[in-house]
Structure formats: structure tokens, C-alpha cells
Design a protein around this motif. Structure first.
Motif, PDB file in Angstrom:
ATOM      1  N   ILE A 195       0.888  -4.696  -2.152  1.00 45.75           N
ATOM      2  CA  ILE A 195       1.265  -5.340  -0.897  1.00 45.75           C
ATOM      3  C   ILE A 195       0.008  -5.670  -0.113  1.00 45.75           C
ATOM      4  O   ILE A 195      -0.956  -4.882  -0.113  1.00 45.75           O
ATOM      5  N   SER A 230       0.337  -7.813   6.222  1.00 47.18           N
ATOM      6  CA  SER A 230       1.743  -7.818   6.604  1.00 47.18           C
ATOM      7  C   SER A 230       2.086  -6.662   7.537  1.00 47.18           C
ATOM      8  O   SER A 230       3.079  -6.726   8.269  1.00 47.18           O
ATOM      9  N   TYR A 281       4.797   2.265  -3.397  1.00 47.04           N
ATOM     10  CA  TYR A 281       3.547   1.543  -3.632  1.00 47.04           C
ATOM     11  C   TYR A 281       2.439   2.500  -4.073  1.00 47.04           C
ATOM     12  O   TYR A 281       2.259   3.572  -3.491  1.00 47.04           O
ATOM     13  N   VAL A 326      -2.541  -1.452  -2.959  1.00 48.44           N
ATOM     14  CA  VAL A 326      -2.497  -2.347  -1.800  1.00 48.44           C
ATOM     15  C   VAL A 326      -3.661  -3.320  -1.906  1.00 48.44           C
ATOM     16  O   VAL A 326      -4.642  -3.083  -2.619  1.00 48.44           O
ATOM     17  N   HIS A 379       0.579 -13.837  -4.623  1.00 47.07           N
ATOM     18  CA  HIS A 379       1.164 -13.387  -3.369  1.00 47.07           C
ATOM     19  C   HIS A 379       2.635 -13.785  -3.414  1.00 47.07           C
ATOM     20  O   HIS A 379       2.962 -14.965  -3.533  1.00 47.07           O
ATOM     21  N   LYS A 382       5.860 -14.136  -1.611  1.00 50.68           N
ATOM     22  CA  LYS A 382       6.651 -14.259  -0.390  1.00 50.68           C
ATOM     23  C   LYS A 382       7.526 -15.488  -0.540  1.00 50.68           C
ATOM     24  O   LYS A 382       7.145 -16.463  -1.185  1.00 50.68           O
ATOM     25  N   ASP A 414      11.427 -12.739   3.343  1.00 46.25           N
ATOM     26  CA  ASP A 414      11.070 -11.687   2.394  1.00 46.25           C
ATOM     27  C   ASP A 414      11.395 -12.114   0.965  1.00 46.25           C
ATOM     28  O   ASP A 414      12.312 -12.931   0.739  1.00 46.25           O
ATOM     29  N   VAL A 417       3.176  -8.300  -2.520  1.00 45.34           N
ATOM     30  CA  VAL A 417       4.168  -8.638  -1.493  1.00 45.34           C
ATOM     31  C   VAL A 417       3.439  -9.026  -0.207  1.00 45.34           C
ATOM     32  O   VAL A 417       2.448  -8.402   0.170  1.00 45.34           O
ATOM     33  N   GLU A 418       3.948 -10.068   0.473  1.00 44.10           N
ATOM     34  CA  GLU A 418       3.349 -10.452   1.746  1.00 44.10           C
ATOM     35  C   GLU A 418       4.356 -11.217   2.597  1.00 44.10           C
ATOM     36  O   GLU A 418       5.243 -11.895   2.078  1.00 44.10           O
ATOM     37  N   ALA A 476       8.190  -4.515   3.477  1.00 40.68           N
ATOM     38  CA  ALA A 476       7.542  -3.797   2.389  1.00 40.68           C
ATOM     39  C   ALA A 476       8.579  -3.216   1.423  1.00 40.68           C
ATOM     40  O   ALA A 476       8.425  -3.300   0.197  1.00 40.68           O
ATOM     41  N   GLY A 490      10.454  -6.128  -0.433  1.00 43.01           N
ATOM     42  CA  GLY A 490       9.578  -6.732  -1.424  1.00 43.01           C
ATOM     43  C   GLY A 490       9.389  -5.857  -2.646  1.00 43.01           C
ATOM     44  O   GLY A 490       9.424  -6.332  -3.786  1.00 43.01           O
TER      45      GLY A 490
END
Length: 285
Positions: free
Chosen positions: A52, A56, A77, A80, A225, A227, A237, A261-262, A273, A276
Motif C-alpha cells: 500500500i 493514502s 499488510y 508498504v 498502483h 486504484k 477503492d 493499493v492507493e 486499506a 484494497g
């Protein structure tokens, strides 16, 4: 499960064989939703490739990095991507990451400052790659000059054991005098040194097809990325919009090392978060 191919197998023939089969699966899933999708979907995103972008969660990290990273760890997660260290030194932020058993495999940072400091911080943070998050110029000559600076920086990063990449928005796909800046950037940067992190929302928003971008730039695209986008262009999302992620992932998963994820302006960062992570963990293609 979709994993990386060995480096020696990264060839155009390999790409064409894998992508052709994957696109057939993707096309079937679109043409016959429901039972056809269930029958065709055999692969998934490995959990250890889910990350992620901490941008965000910047509103939370500024005041509570420990609690925010702990919450991300609770979601699941283990990776990152950084966008700053929120008033902490690289050493301090690395300690928070370590306490939460999270690795910062990638970071967003510019190349026009002190590269020695950027490299030193990246090493402390445990980064494997450094990605330029944004560039925008009004002329093709300026884009060409920027590509030259990217090449110079990439050599320094490689010597330090780091990969250098570029993250797109949508303006790179808008022609300047009939020339597309993204085409200039990819043509003028050294494909052996500069990889591509495709922001799927911004690529689609700019009118590009992510599968075609991947095909045309194989094997340089190693990060996504993730999204989503509504039909009228709103950012949402992952899984809440109309971007066909299964089609994209099926065509490219053998070369993607991170699915990040963003959301640029999330109403509830931790919910984004969670949504995603769960989307990437459960999506099949």
C-alpha cells in the motif's frame, strides 16, 4: 498462483506466449460473466506482493505512525511503499516498521535533490526500489532532458543496489505537438535501469490501455498502483469501479512484483486499506 518468471526467461517470446493465453482468459471473463469467470479464474495475487502507498494514509501517519502501521499489519499488510517519513528520521521510521513486521520495499522520492542522501535513507529504510512520483513539462525537449537525468540517477542507484522507476499520472499520455510524453520517457530512458510503476487509475484516465502499456514496455513494468475508477472518472477503492483488473492482472502477473493499493483522497484511509487488501487477496483471474 501467479509468480515471477526467472530472469533468464524474460523474453518477448515468453511474453507473447503468456500474455496471449492470459488475454484469452480475460476476454472470456468479460464476455461470459458468472460461470465463465469462475471456471476461467485460476490465479491470484500472492499476499507477499500486496503493498500500500502510505500517501493514502498521510492524514493518520502525521500524528500516529505507530498506530497506523500497527493497523495496517492487523489488516495483513507486510509491505508498504513510502512517500516521506512524516517528521521522523529514516532510522526512526525504520524502527516503527520493524516493530510492526512491515517492510518498506519501495519509496516515492524525486531525483533533483541530494541523491547521496536519498540513497542513504533508502538503504536505512530497507528499500529495494526508488520511484519518481511525478514530473510534468510543457515541451518534449524538457521531457527528453528529464529522461537523461533519470538515466544518470539510475546509474547511481544501481551502484547502491537500488532500482529506479517512474510513476505516471494521466498528463503523460496527452500529446504535445503530436508527441506523447510517456512514449518519449520510455524511449529515452535506459530500459535496463529504469522500470515502470503503472498507476492504473491515471493510465486509464489518460486514455491508455494498461495491457497495451505492459505489452509495449515488457519487461519494464514491475509495479502497479491499484486504484479504481468509476465510469465518469471518480477515484474509488479497488473493486468499486469499472477498471477490469482481472484482465490486466491476467496479462501481466508473471512480471509484476508489487500490487500497491492507493487512493489519493480517501474518506476513510484505513477502510480503503482494508478494502484494497481484501480485493487483491480475493480477486481471481
Amino acid at each position: 498462483m501467479c509468480g515471477d518468471l526467472p530472469e533468464q526467461q524474460h523474453s518477448r517470446r515468453t511474453f507473447l506466449n503468456v500474455a496471449t493465453a492470459a488475454l484469452t482468459v480475460g476476454a472470456a471473463a468479460v464476455a461470459l460473466p458468472g460461470t465463465a469467470s469462475a471456471a476461467a479464474a485460476r490465479q491470484r495475487v500472492p499476499v507477499d506482493k500486496i503493498s500500500i502507498q502510505l500517501y493514502s494514509l498521510r492524514s493518520l501517519l502525521q500524528n500516529d505512525p505507530e498506530g497506523t502501521l500497527s493497523a495496517l499489519a492487523d489488516i495483513g499488510y507486510r509491505k508498504v511503499e513510502l512517500a516521506g517519513t512524516y517528521g521522523r528520521s529514516a532510522t526512526e521510521f525504520r524502527a516503527i516498521l520493524d516493530r510492526n513486521h512491515i517492510k518498506a520495499s519501495s519509496t516515492h522520492v524525486g531525483i533533483d535533490g541530494d541523491l547521496n542522501q536519498v540513497i542513504a535513507d533508502a538503504k536505512v529504510l530497507g528499500n529495494r526500489s526508488v520511484v519518481v512520483p511525478y514530473a510534468n513539462f510543457g515541451t518534449i525537449a524538457e521531457w527528453e532532458a528529464f529522461a537523461g537525468r533519470m538515466n544518470t540517477a539510475a546509474v547511481a542507484f544501481k551502484k547502491a543496489g537500488l532500482a529506479l522507476g517512474y510513476h505516471n499520472h494521466d498528463h503523460e499520455f496527452a500529446p504535445i505537438g503530436g508527441v506523447v510524453p510517456y512514449d518519449v520517457l520510455t524511449a529515452k530512458t535506459d530500459k535496463r535501469l529504469v522500470h515502470l510503476e503503472i498507476d492504473l487509475f491515471w493510465a486509464v484516465n489518460g486514455g491508455a490501455d494498461p495491457v497495451e502499456l505492459f505489452r509495449r514496455n515488457y519487461p519494464r513494468v514491475t509495479q502497479y498502483h491499484v486504484k479504481d475508477r468509476t465510469a465518469d472518472g471518480q477515484m474509488v477503492d479497488p473493486g468499486a469501479g469499472v477498471i477490469n483488473f482481472p484482465r490486466i492482472f491476467a496479462a501481466s502477473c508473471h512480471n509484476i512484483g508489487e500490487y500497491i493499493v492507493e487512493h489519493d483522497q480517501p474518506a476513510d484511509p484505513l477502510n480503503t486499506a482494508k478494502v484494497g487488501f481484501e480485493y487483491l487477496r480475493t480477486v481471481r483471474f
